[in-house]
Design an enzyme around this catalytic site. Structure first.
Site, PDB file in Angstrom:
ATOM      1  N   ASN A  17     -10.289   0.059  -1.196  1.00 45.65           N
ATOM      2  CA  ASN A  17      -8.759   0.582  -0.787  1.00 45.65           C
ATOM      3  C   ASN A  17      -8.172  -0.709  -2.267  1.00 45.65           C
ATOM      4  O   ASN A  17      -8.218  -1.107  -1.261  1.00 45.65           O
ATOM      5  CB  ASN A  17      -8.090  -0.917   0.948  1.00 45.65           C
ATOM      6  CG  ASN A  17      -6.890  -0.457   0.813  1.00 45.65           C
ATOM      7  OD1 ASN A  17      -6.140   0.231  -0.084  1.00 45.65           O
ATOM      8  ND2 ASN A  17      -6.029  -0.964   1.911  1.00 45.65           N
ATOM      9  N   HIS A  52      -3.643   7.391   1.886  1.00 48.89           N
ATOM     10  CA  HIS A  52      -3.811   6.381   1.565  1.00 48.89           C
ATOM     11  C   HIS A  52      -4.758   6.360   1.750  1.00 48.89           C
ATOM     12  O   HIS A  52      -5.411   6.460   3.147  1.00 48.89           O
ATOM     13  CB  HIS A  52      -2.639   5.209   2.049  1.00 48.89           C
ATOM     14  CG  HIS A  52      -3.476   3.904   1.703  1.00 48.89           C
ATOM     15  ND1 HIS A  52      -3.399   3.076   0.268  1.00 48.89           N
ATOM     16  CD2 HIS A  52      -3.566   2.559   2.803  1.00 48.89           C
ATOM     17  CE1 HIS A  52      -3.732   2.150   0.939  1.00 48.89           C
ATOM     18  NE2 HIS A  52      -3.089   2.097   2.332  1.00 48.89           N
ATOM     19  N   CYS A  69       1.037  -1.116   0.261  1.00 51.89           N
ATOM     20  CA  CYS A  69      -0.079   0.013   0.488  1.00 51.89           C
ATOM     21  C   CYS A  69       0.551   1.291  -0.235  1.00 51.89           C
ATOM     22  O   CYS A  69       0.375   2.281  -0.471  1.00 51.89           O
ATOM     23  CB  CYS A  69      -0.769  -0.051   1.320  1.00 51.89           C
ATOM     24  SG  CYS A  69      -1.955  -1.431   1.152  1.00 51.89           S
TER      25      CYS A  69
HETATM   26  O1  UT7 Z   1      -3.940  -0.444   3.254  1.00 50.12           O
HETATM   27  C1  UT7 Z   1      -2.858  -1.643   3.991  1.00 50.12           C
HETATM   28  C2  UT7 Z   1      -3.049  -0.826   6.023  1.00 50.12           C
HETATM   29  N1  UT7 Z   1      -3.648  -1.890   6.529  1.00 50.12           N
HETATM   30  C3  UT7 Z   1      -4.697  -0.797   7.067  1.00 50.12           C
HETATM   31  O2  UT7 Z   1      -4.613   0.281   7.356  1.00 50.12           O
HETATM   32  C4  UT7 Z   1      -6.011  -1.135   7.429  1.00 50.12           C
HETATM   33  C5  UT7 Z   1      -6.031  -1.060   8.927  1.00 50.12           C
HETATM   34  N2  UT7 Z   1      -7.118  -1.593   9.669  1.00 50.12           N
HETATM   35  C6  UT7 Z   1      -8.410  -1.843  10.037  1.00 50.12           C
HETATM   36  O3  UT7 Z   1      -8.710  -0.499   9.324  1.00 50.12           O
HETATM   37  C7  UT7 Z   1      -9.336  -1.844  10.916  1.00 50.12           C
HETATM   38  O4  UT7 Z   1      -8.402  -2.654  11.925  1.00 50.12           O
HETATM   39  C8  UT7 Z   1     -10.707  -2.850  10.281  1.00 50.12           C
HETATM   40  C9  UT7 Z   1     -11.714  -2.408   9.953  1.00 50.12           C
HETATM   41  C10 UT7 Z   1      -9.710  -3.520   9.571  1.00 50.12           C
HETATM   42  C11 UT7 Z   1     -11.136  -3.126  11.556  1.00 50.12           C
HETATM   43  O5  UT7 Z   1     -11.827  -2.496  12.738  1.00 50.12           O
HETATM   44  P1  UT7 Z   1     -11.538  -2.431  13.860  1.00 50.12           P
HETATM   45  O6  UT7 Z   1     -11.903  -1.210  14.405  1.00 50.12           O
HETATM   46  O7  UT7 Z   1      -9.538  -2.697  14.081  1.00 50.12           O
HETATM   47  O8  UT7 Z   1     -12.094  -4.063  14.358  1.00 50.12           O
HETATM   48  P2  UT7 Z   1     -11.607  -4.895  15.132  1.00 50.12           P
HETATM   49  O9  UT7 Z   1     -10.832  -5.714  13.990  1.00 50.12           O
HETATM   50  O10 UT7 Z   1     -10.938  -4.794  16.535  1.00 50.12           O
HETATM   51  O11 UT7 Z   1     -12.739  -6.117  15.259  1.00 50.12           O
HETATM   52  C12 UT7 Z   1     -13.767  -5.677  16.152  1.00 50.12           C
HETATM   53  C13 UT7 Z   1     -14.755  -7.037  15.547  1.00 50.12           C
HETATM   54  C14 UT7 Z   1     -14.159  -8.034  15.942  1.00 50.12           C
HETATM   55  O12 UT7 Z   1     -15.166  -9.050  17.107  1.00 50.12           O
HETATM   56  P3  UT7 Z   1     -15.214  -9.477  17.990  1.00 50.12           P
HETATM   57  O13 UT7 Z   1     -13.831  -9.832  17.776  1.00 50.12           O
HETATM   58  O14 UT7 Z   1     -15.486  -7.680  18.454  1.00 50.12           O
HETATM   59  O15 UT7 Z   1     -16.435 -10.141  18.479  1.00 50.12           O
HETATM   60  C15 UT7 Z   1     -14.584  -8.800  14.681  1.00 50.12           C
HETATM   61  O16 UT7 Z   1     -14.326 -10.020  14.823  1.00 50.12           O
HETATM   62  O17 UT7 Z   1     -15.696  -6.348  14.049  1.00 50.12           O
HETATM   63  C16 UT7 Z   1     -15.392  -7.797  14.084  1.00 50.12           C
HETATM   64  N3  UT7 Z   1     -14.959  -7.538  12.490  1.00 50.12           N
HETATM   65  C17 UT7 Z   1     -16.827  -7.584  11.700  1.00 50.12           C
HETATM   66  N4  UT7 Z   1     -17.829  -7.672  11.757  1.00 50.12           N
HETATM   67  C18 UT7 Z   1     -18.531  -7.283  11.463  1.00 50.12           C
HETATM   68  C19 UT7 Z   1     -14.463  -7.884  11.693  1.00 50.12           C
HETATM   69  N5  UT7 Z   1     -14.331  -7.707  10.486  1.00 50.12           N
HETATM   70  C20 UT7 Z   1     -15.762  -7.296  10.323  1.00 50.12           C
HETATM   71  C21 UT7 Z   1     -16.936  -7.501   9.559  1.00 50.12           C
HETATM   72  N6  UT7 Z   1     -18.328  -7.854   9.749  1.00 50.12           N
HETATM   73  N7  UT7 Z   1     -16.947  -7.123   8.126  1.00 50.12           N
END
Ligand code: UT7
Length: 324
Positions: free
Chosen positions: A281, A251, A114
């Site tokens: 993304n 980005h 990225c």
């Molecule tokens: O471009 C390269 C660099 N990449 C990035 O910059 C991405 C960086 N990360 C992010 O943008 C965020 O971390 C995400 C959007 C990927 C995830 O958001 P988050 O607020 O960090 O959520 P999390 O990973 O801590 O997950 C929170 C909850 C989890 O459930 P529990 O364990 O709290 O029950 C996940 O399983 O959200 C759940 N979850 C979803 N729920 C519904 C993860 N993906 C989904 C989904 N729909 N698609």
């Protein structure tokens, strides 16, 4: 006298097929509401069957050439930032070279995931400043839809396909931050973070293309900290501060990362180009897509001071300061 790499043209291409968040509700346990509120993404484009990264890149390159009023014969080099090349080799850059009818000069791919477009800009800048090339086409093009695991809700909803391109040309500057062109670059990598974001396949391991794997919340934490740092450091090298910035062109991974970085830089969101809602993304394509759309919207104008910043797999991250 200072040689600057000045933007002469910009363009982009997005595949026809638009995929709204609602399509994922049928495939995995997710909701449009979760995707919008956690990421800012509303839709993304996916390439058609048989449509490859070099197809997208060639269309963006042609749009940038038209915007510059140049033809392929005017170019000395193509640098393509991508992690989703058509083949293991040759480079997709040489395939784009052939598609746009460029028979001279040289072309190569650059892989920094990225952060690829920021790394490619820094390399184009170096080629131009060293006198090896006068006109360089810098492209970011990706088909991330081909490496997504559509059973993993934590990653498949985040990415899209697309391409953007810039034509850079050598021009004499005064050596001050008032010059047009690239004013400073700042690049970093730290391979000890490999497991946070990677693809679980490759030529010399599995012999397959593999699928994207990410510990999203860990990458998020690094992004918020490192993006503002690298942007500040690039501004510092240019002899500028956040107060001089007309546009942050970040980005486009997550609206929460984009706004947290802007807030750390004390730049209001009115001065940030945001396209993540429409593109998702698109990895190395996201910054040139945002530059092209930002210009089309009438946001980015000649003479504006821009900071681009990105982080991705590696981890690799960096920033470029340029006057449009
Ligand atoms: O471009 C390269 C660099 N990449 C990035 O910059 C991405 C960086 N990360 C992010 O943008 C965020 O971390 C995400 C959007 C990927 C995830 O958001 P988050 O607020 O960090 O959520 P999390 O990973 O801590 O997950 C929170 C909850 C989890 O459930 P529990 O364990 O709290 O029950 C996940 O399983 O959200 C759940 N979850 C979803 N729920 C519904 C993860 N993906 C989904 C989904 N729909 N698609």
């Amino acid at each position: 006298m200072t040689i600057r790499a000045v933007v002469r043209g910009v363009g982009h291409y997005l595949p026809e097929r638009v995929v709204p968040n609602s399509e994922f509700e049928a495939r995995v346990d997710t909701t449009d509401e979760w995707i919008r509120s956690r990421t800012g993404i509303e839709r993304r484009h996916f390439a058609a069957e048989g449509e490859t990264t070099s197809d997208l890149g060639a269309k963006a390159a042609e749009a940038a050439l038209a915007d510059a009023g140049m033809t392929a014969a005017d170019l000395d080099a193509i640098i393509l930032a991508t992690s989703t090349a058509d083949y293991t080799f040759p480079s997709a850059a040489t395939m784009i070279q052939e598609k746009i009818g460029m028979t001279t000069g040289f072309a190569f791919d650059l892989q920094a995931v990225c952060a690829g477009f920021v790394f490619a800009l820094a390399n184009a800048h170096a080629l131009i400043q060293s006198g090896q090339a006068r006109r360089v086409m810098v492209i970011g093009a990706e088909t991330f839809s081909r490496i997504l695991d559509f059973s993993d809700r934590a990653t498949c909803v985040l990415f899209g396909d697309g391409a953007g391109a810039l034509v850079l040309e050598a021009a004499e500057g005064t050596g001050t931050p008032a010059d047009r062109g690239i004013l400073a670059t700042d690049l970093h990598s730290d391979g000890s973070y490999r497991d946070l974001l990677y693809v679980d396949g490759g030529v010399s391991t599995t012999g397959t293309a593999g699928h994207l794997r990410m510990q999203g919340n860990q990458v998020f934490r690094h992004a918020v900290e490192k993006l503002a740092q690298t942007a500040h450091s690039a501004l510092d090298k240019a002899g500028l501060t956040s107060a001089d910035v007309d546009w942050i062109v970040p980005h486009q991974a997550n609206l929460r990362i984009i706004s947290a970085t802007a807030s750390r830089m004390q730049v209001p969101m009115e001065r940030v180009v945001v396209t993540v809602q429409d593109h998702g993304n698109t990895s190395a394509a996201s910054i040139p897509l945002a530059l092209s759309v930002g210009k089309e919207r009438g946001q980015i104008k000649q003479g504006d001071l821009l900071v681009t910043e990105a982080i991705g797999g590696g981890l690799s991250w960096g920033a470029v300061v340029m006057r449009w």
